[in-house]
Design an enzyme around this catalytic site. Structure first.
Site, PDB file in Angstrom:
ATOM      1  CE  LYS A 215       0.760   1.298   4.562  1.00 35.68           C
ATOM      2  NZ  LYS A 215       1.584   2.447   4.956  1.00 35.68           N
TER       3      LYS A 215
ATOM      4  CD  GLN B  34      13.365  -1.252   9.649  1.00 37.52           C
ATOM      5  OE1 GLN B  34      14.412  -0.757   9.287  1.00 37.52           O
ATOM      6  NE2 GLN B  34      13.045  -1.380  10.924  1.00 37.52           N
TER       7      GLN B  34
ATOM      8  N   GLY C   2       7.339   1.498   4.855  1.00 36.71           N
ATOM      9  CA  GLY C   2       6.068   2.213   4.943  1.00 36.71           C
ATOM     10  C   GLY C   2       5.093   1.747   3.877  1.00 36.71           C
TER      11      GLY C   2
ATOM     12  N   GLY D 283       3.614  -1.354   4.043  1.00 33.76           N
ATOM     13  CA  GLY D 283       2.677  -2.318   4.633  1.00 33.76           C
ATOM     14  C   GLY D 283       2.935  -3.760   4.247  1.00 33.76           C
TER      15      GLY D 283
ATOM     16  N   GLY E 185       4.635  -6.303   5.630  1.00 33.60           N
ATOM     17  CA  GLY E 185       4.425  -7.266   6.715  1.00 33.60           C
ATOM     18  C   GLY E 185       2.958  -7.348   7.106  1.00 33.60           C
TER      19      GLY E 185
ATOM     20  CG  ASP F  32      -0.677   0.002   8.729  1.00 33.62           C
ATOM     21  OD1 ASP F  32      -1.352   0.770   9.421  1.00 33.62           O
ATOM     22  OD2 ASP F  32       0.439   0.291   8.268  1.00 33.62           O
TER      23      ASP F  32
END
Ligand code: C5P
Length: 310
Positions: free
Chosen positions: A15, A101, A103, A105, A107, A145
């Site tokens: 995302k 790492q 931003g 999403g 994970g 998230d």
């Protein structure tokens, strides 16, 4: 009635946040936010099968991804077992394409995918499977998230990110989203800890949202709606990221570039079709900023939010 499947392969999308406003700090240490989330077709590929004996096993093509119990995939499977009182064990293989790492999403999307896959593999027929509403309700327990990735491709998210209002596809999307990811990452917790709550953007989230819904994505960007309150604390921890954003604004235009989530991926929205000059300009930045180890991904908005089957 269908027979119980023994394995399933799913694509788990990334995302970007088209805006991310922080509203304040909560008593539980999290922050209330208001953000417009959009999936893109940069996807991980996950294969799940039932393990006949032993414990869950997770393998991954990227050695930097932890494959122990700290991985959200295994946490999601544990949560599914606890909620459904199942004793099934799983073997999971993750082909990692979404940088971590970042931003983006990755994970969280993988965790949502694990809930869907476990549900699929444990239910002998549709009546036996848990509803998507139940999976959504549980998902907030493992991260902020994850619920979004069980929703539409675009959603307005509030709370700590887990309260989802699914939206219709946004008008006038970019022809291409270029995501640029430096080698260095930033932990989400560190970025939130560095946030100065007295220096947040003044715009109201609902006015930003209506810019995207009425005029469409590119017009909203040109009116200054790509706003991310986590940029200043991320840039304070990683100064070159601010410079990279400036370089990308030179390519895509001011207003059309933003950091996603808590970083360190930065994206540029492009509304031109089939022009090689963008990629040449990005290659030049990658070469000039060699020490940042930039990776560049060209992708597009998706209409769906959650995992999809091969
Ligand atoms: O929910 P998630 O595990 O992704 O969050 C990681 C960290 O980021 C949290 O432990 C918290 O410090 C911070 N965070 C926050 N407010 C949010 C989301 C995350 O403070 N809405």
């Amino acid at each position: 009635m269908t027979t119980e499947p023994s394995s399933v392969t799913l694509y788990s999308p990334a995302k970007i946040n088209l805006f991310l406003r922080i509203l304040g700090r909560r008593a539980d240490g999290y922050h209330d936010l208001a953000s417009l989330f959009q999936t893109v077709d940069l996807c991980d590929r996950l294969t799940f099968s039932i393990c006949e004996e032993g414990d869950d096993v997770l393998t991954c093509t990227d050695p930097s991804v932890p494959t122990d119990g700290s991985n959200l995939i295994l946490k999601a499977i544990d949560l599914f077992r606890a909620k459904t009182r199942s004793d099934k064990r799983f073997r999971v293989h993750l082909e990692k394409n979404i940088p971590n790492q970042a931003g983006l999403g990755g994970g969280s999307g993988n965790a949502a995918t694990a809930l869907v896959a476990a549900n699929w593999l444990c239910g002998r027929d549709e009546d036996e499977r848990r509803s998507m509403d139940e999976l959504r309700e549980w998902s907030g327990e493992i991260g902020s998230d994850i619920t979004f990735f069980l929703s539409n491709g675009v959603a307005y998210c509030t709370g700590r990110g887990e309260l989802i209002r699914p939206l219709e596809p946004l008008p006038n999307p970019p022809s291409t989203v270029y995501i640029v990811k430096p080698n260095q990452g930033l932990s989400t917790a560190l970025v939130y800890r560095s946030l100065d709550l007295s220096a947040l953007h003044p715009s109201s989230p609902s006015s930003l949202l209506s810019l995207f819904q009425s005029g469409g994505v590119m017009a909203a960007a040109d009116q200054g709606a790509l706003v991310n309150d986590l940029e200043p604390p991320a840039f304070a921890n990683y100064g070159e990221l601010r410079e990279l954003k400036g370089d990308l604004e030179g390519v895509f235009g001011a207003g059309r570039v933003m950091m996603s989530g808590s970083g360190t991926a930065v994206f540029g929205l492009d509304d031109r079709d089939g022009e090689g000059d963008r990629e040449a300009a990005l290659r030049e930045i990658k070469e000039r900023r060699r020490e940042m180890g930039l990776r560049i991904f060209a992708c597009h908005f998706l209409d769906r939010g959650g995992p999809s089957q091969e």
